[in-house]
Design an enzyme around this catalytic site. Structure first.
Site, PDB file in Angstrom:
ATOM      1  N   LYS A  76       0.830  -1.217   0.000  1.00 43.34           N
ATOM      2  CA  LYS A  76       0.000   0.000   0.000  1.00 43.34           C
ATOM      3  C   LYS A  76       0.864   1.267   0.000  1.00 43.34           C
ATOM      4  CE  LYS A  76      -4.126  -1.710   2.446  1.00 43.34           C
ATOM      5  NZ  LYS A  76      -4.959  -1.518   3.651  1.00 43.34           N
ATOM      6  N   GLY A 126      -3.099 -38.951  49.316  1.00 38.57           N
ATOM      7  CA  GLY A 126      -4.052 -39.876  49.930  1.00 38.57           C
ATOM      8  C   GLY A 126      -3.977 -39.954  51.442  1.00 38.57           C
ATOM      9  N   THR A 127      -3.122 -39.109  52.059  1.00 34.15           N
ATOM     10  CA  THR A 127      -2.966 -39.173  53.526  1.00 34.15           C
ATOM     11  C   THR A 127      -3.848 -38.141  54.239  1.00 34.15           C
ATOM     12  OG1 THR A 127      -1.042 -37.694  53.417  1.00 34.15           O
ATOM     13  CG2 THR A 127      -0.599 -40.069  53.416  1.00 34.15           C
ATOM     14  N   GLY A 128      -4.643 -37.393  53.473  1.00 36.07           N
ATOM     15  CA  GLY A 128      -5.617 -36.494  54.107  1.00 36.07           C
ATOM     16  C   GLY A 128      -5.122 -35.090  54.392  1.00 36.07           C
ATOM     17  N   LYS A 129      -4.117 -34.597  53.629  1.00 35.41           N
ATOM     18  CA  LYS A 129      -3.645 -33.214  53.858  1.00 35.41           C
ATOM     19  C   LYS A 129      -4.768 -32.207  53.640  1.00 35.41           C
ATOM     20  CE  LYS A 129      -0.048 -32.692  51.143  1.00 35.41           C
ATOM     21  NZ  LYS A 129       0.037 -34.009  50.489  1.00 35.41           N
ATOM     22  N   THR A 130      -5.527 -32.401  52.543  1.00 32.00           N
ATOM     23  CA  THR A 130      -6.599 -31.446  52.225  1.00 32.00           C
ATOM     24  C   THR A 130      -7.693 -31.483  53.293  1.00 32.00           C
ATOM     25  OG1 THR A 130      -6.140 -31.679  49.874  1.00 32.00           O
ATOM     26  CG2 THR A 130      -8.279 -30.769  50.462  1.00 32.00           C
TER      27      THR A 130
END
Length: 719
Positions: free
Chosen positions: A100, A342-346
């Protein structure tokens, strides 16, 4: 030497790293295009160049002109100007706008660009915004070309010329001439070896002070990249001697000099720190001691009763260790909760939050990465932020939350703390009031942080804070082979590899690297998406022990990009092609963009003409220029180290003896624990056995545990 002049018709090959190029030029007196080879990366299509060099015959490619030096002049013909402008030389002018502009101004185009740039608005599509961009780019390209030619003649990679110019501007040449080793200090991506190569070519003395100083700092930086906060004096001198090939007595003198000028810090008799790591380690220890010195704000005498109430309300039963953890949190000032999958931290963390809420406390949650924070928010139903967001990091001012403006909370809980390096931990603790209760949650058996330090392990090893370790695998987790195998690996036992139809852990026995790559491609493109009905880009992640090699992340990225995203819209930078829709990872903390090392995103917009991109990280659109792409890598496959703190629905991992140098127990353990739904291991049992047996993790040079001991005598005050 011979001289020839001609117009650059096309660029056949260009190595962004070293500037080596193969170009075709049209020259007077020659019927065919001439192939020119050499360091020509500053040249653009359409430019008129005068070359100095020799003819040579290549057995494969035929007659070529090997260039030694060149000079460039502006193109004179309309066609030449259009090619020149449309070659990507100027941001804001691609092939479309070049056509252009040249159609409008014809032979006068270059004069207009040089003298009457405002006249460009006469061209359809060029408004004020694009005009500003073109003006800036035209000026920069003139100045940068001088810088690039100077750097090229001194052996520097063209890929770094723009960065050097952005950092030093018009002073680039003067600064590099005075002390090229500054490049290694000031510019990310230019290491000591590159700076040294430039300096040697410029005639710098091998024994010069700037070279020895830069070499010592380089070794300390390399060690920090391996996780060390400091180097022992002898270790530093031996490593520097190998790299610099100078007498150790000279290095010893240089080290004494840079200790004196505080470039590095000597702690004790022989621990040498770079200042950020020294102040962070000292400061983190001091903050932990100050926080633990304050009494807990909670009088939780009725903690047991509250726990019983929580169990009734939530219809949950905590085991004795979990109850101990929740009670400890209610009475402690600073504690660590650790344990494997799987040890339940949450569940335990949720119990802690609930007891604090019943005690009327304000709780804040955070994690090191966006993905980890998102997971924490989903698990707790509360807002969780990244640590940087929590501390309100704003460049260039830094962290708005600090000693003078601490976080407004009674309790701070940090998840995935194994990922937190010493510098981030120090800045976090500076933003915490002395009265605040701090709870660190994480899996200490995972790989330590990518950055320097071994913070979580050091805090646990110090014995100066309360630590609860969860070890029992709960019944609902025992049905997962991912979880049971992760614990077997962590205990040094060989995992169960016979995955049945309903298993979530699979092993495909392949030793031949080429076959491993083919199997992984087939899994990611066809088998896993079809069987589990998942999106291969969003839900499947390939994790590799190493970056290099046929089964390393670099090669697998190219293979998977081609298979999963053969998009036509692309942009080449360095050795890589980035495509619209690509999965990518940030590999450097970029505080200006609020994007951090390890963040995974995707390319949602890509403009090859403007050489700009939009990358989306966790829902945030972040603009990038092509020159910033050395901070970004493809992420179809990534290293296990970079996956920390993230979880993926499906993980596919190559483990072959080709990776023997990296096969360690905590590496395999971390890899397995990244998978949420399915884990597929592709490789050999021998490689798996090597990883499980190798528990000799590299010890990191840190002093945090030791600094936390009460008998340590404090010198000075760290703010």
């Amino acid at each position: 030497m011979e001289y020839i002049s001609g117009v650059v018709e096309r660029i056949t090959f260009q190595n962004e790293e070293n500037g080596f190029s193969v170009i075709k030029i049209k020259a007077k007196g020659f019927t065919d295009l001439i192939t020119v080879v050499g360091s020509l990366a500053a040249v653009n299509v359409g430019a008129i160049i005068r070359l100095k060099g020799d003819w040579k015959m290549d057995s494969k490619y035929g007659r070529q002109f090997a260039v030694q030096d060149y000079r460039e002049t502006m193109p004179a013909t309309v066609a030449g100007i259009e090619k020149y402008l449309g070659s990507g030389l100027i941001k804001g002018i691609g092939p479309v706008y070049a056509k252009k502009i040249v159609r409008h101004f014809k032979e006068d185009t270059l004069r207009v660009l040089e003298e009457e740039q405002d006249a460009l608005t006469q061209v359809e599509g060029i408004g004020e915004k694009r005009l500003v961009m073109i003006k800036k780019a035209w000026q920069e390209q003139k100045e940068i070309k001088n810088v690039m030619i100077f750097l090229q003649s001194n052996g520097v990679s063209t890929a770094y010329a723009v960065k050097i110019f952005k950092t030093y501007g018009n002073e680039s040449i003067a600064i590099v001439k005075e002390n090229p080793y500054r490049l290694a200090d000031d510019i990310w991506g230019i290491g000591f070896k590159t700076a040294d190569k430039i300096a040697r070519q410029m005639g710098f003395d091998k024994n010069s002070f700037p070279r020895c100083r830069s070499g010592l700092v380089y070794v300390l930086n390399q060690l920090s990249n391996e996780g060390h906060c400091f180097a022992f004096r002898e270790q530093l001198l031996l490593e520097a001697e190998k790299i610099l090939e100078v007498d150790q007595s000279l290095l010893n003198d240089t080290l004494d000099r840079i200790i004196k000028d505080q470039t590095v810090i000597l702690d004790g008799e022989d621990a040498i720190f770079l200042p950020p790591f020294y102040h962070s380690e000292l400061g983190a220890a001091k903050r932990i001691r100050e926080i633990t010195a304050q009494p807990s704000p909670f009088q939780a005498n009725d903690a047991e009763k509250i726990i019983v109430d929580i169990q009734d309300q939530q219809k949950i039963t905590y085991d004795q260790v979990q109850k101990n953890a929740i009670q400890t949190a209610a009475t402690s000032k600073f504690m660590v909760l650790t344990g494997g999958p799987g040890t339940g931290k949450t569940t335990t963390t949720l119990g802690m939050i609930q007891i604090f809420q019943q005690l009327g406390a304000q709780v804040l949650l955070a994690a090191p990465t966006g993905r980890a924070a998102k997971r924490m928010a989903e698990a707790t139903g509360m807002e969780a932020k990244t640590i940087h967001r929590l501390l309100e990091y704003k460049p260039p001012e830094g962290y708005k939350r600090n000693r003078d403006n601490p976080l407004a909370c009674d309790v701070l809980i940090i998840d995935e703390t194994s990922m937190v390096d010493i510098i981030l931990m120090y800045n976090l603790l500076r933003g915490v009031a002395d009265e605040t209760v701090v709870i660190l949650v994480g899996d200490v058996d995972q790989l330590p942080s990518v950055g320097a330090g071994n913070v979580l392990k050091d805090i646990i090893d110090s014995g100066m804070v309360d630590v609860i370790k969860l070890t029992k695998i709960f019944r609902q987790a025992q049905g997962s082979a991912i979880i049971t195998n992760a614990h077997k690996i962590n205990q040094g036992k060989f995992p169960e590899l016979k995955g049945g139809k309903d298993s979530d852990f699979f092993f495909i026995d392949e030793e031949e690297p080429t076959r491993v790559v083919q199997v992984i491609q087939d899994l990611c493109v066809k088998r896993l998406p079809k069987y589990y009905r998942v999106d291969p880009l969003q839900d499947i992640q390939v994790l590799c022990p190493m970056h290099r090699g046929e089964t390393g992340a670099a090669n697998l990225n190219m293979v998977l990009q081609e298979a999963l995203n053969p998009s036509g819209i692309s942009l080449k930078y360095g050795a890589y092609v980035y495509r619209l829709g690509d999965k990518v990872m940030q590999i450097k903390n970029n505080y200006d963009k609020n994007v951090f090392n390890g963040d995974i995103g995707s390319i949602t917009q890509l403009d090859p003409e403007e050489r700009t991109l939009i990358l989306n990280f966790d829902g945030n659109d972040v603009p990038y220029e092509a020159t910033e792409l050395d901070e970004v890598v493809l992420a179809y496959a990534t290293s296990i180290h970079k996956s920390q703190g993230s979880e993926y629905k499906i993980v596919v991992a190559p483990f072959t003896t080709q990776h023997y140098m990296m096969l360690q127990r905590n590496l395999l353990y971390t890899c397995v624990t990244r998978a949420k739904k399915v884990f597929v291991l592709v490789g050999s049992k021998k490689a798996v056995a090597m990883a499980v047996k190798n528990n000799k993790t590299t010890k990191r040079n840190t002093m945090l545990a030791q600094r936390l001991k009460p008998e340590v005598i404090w010198e000075g005050e760290i703010g």
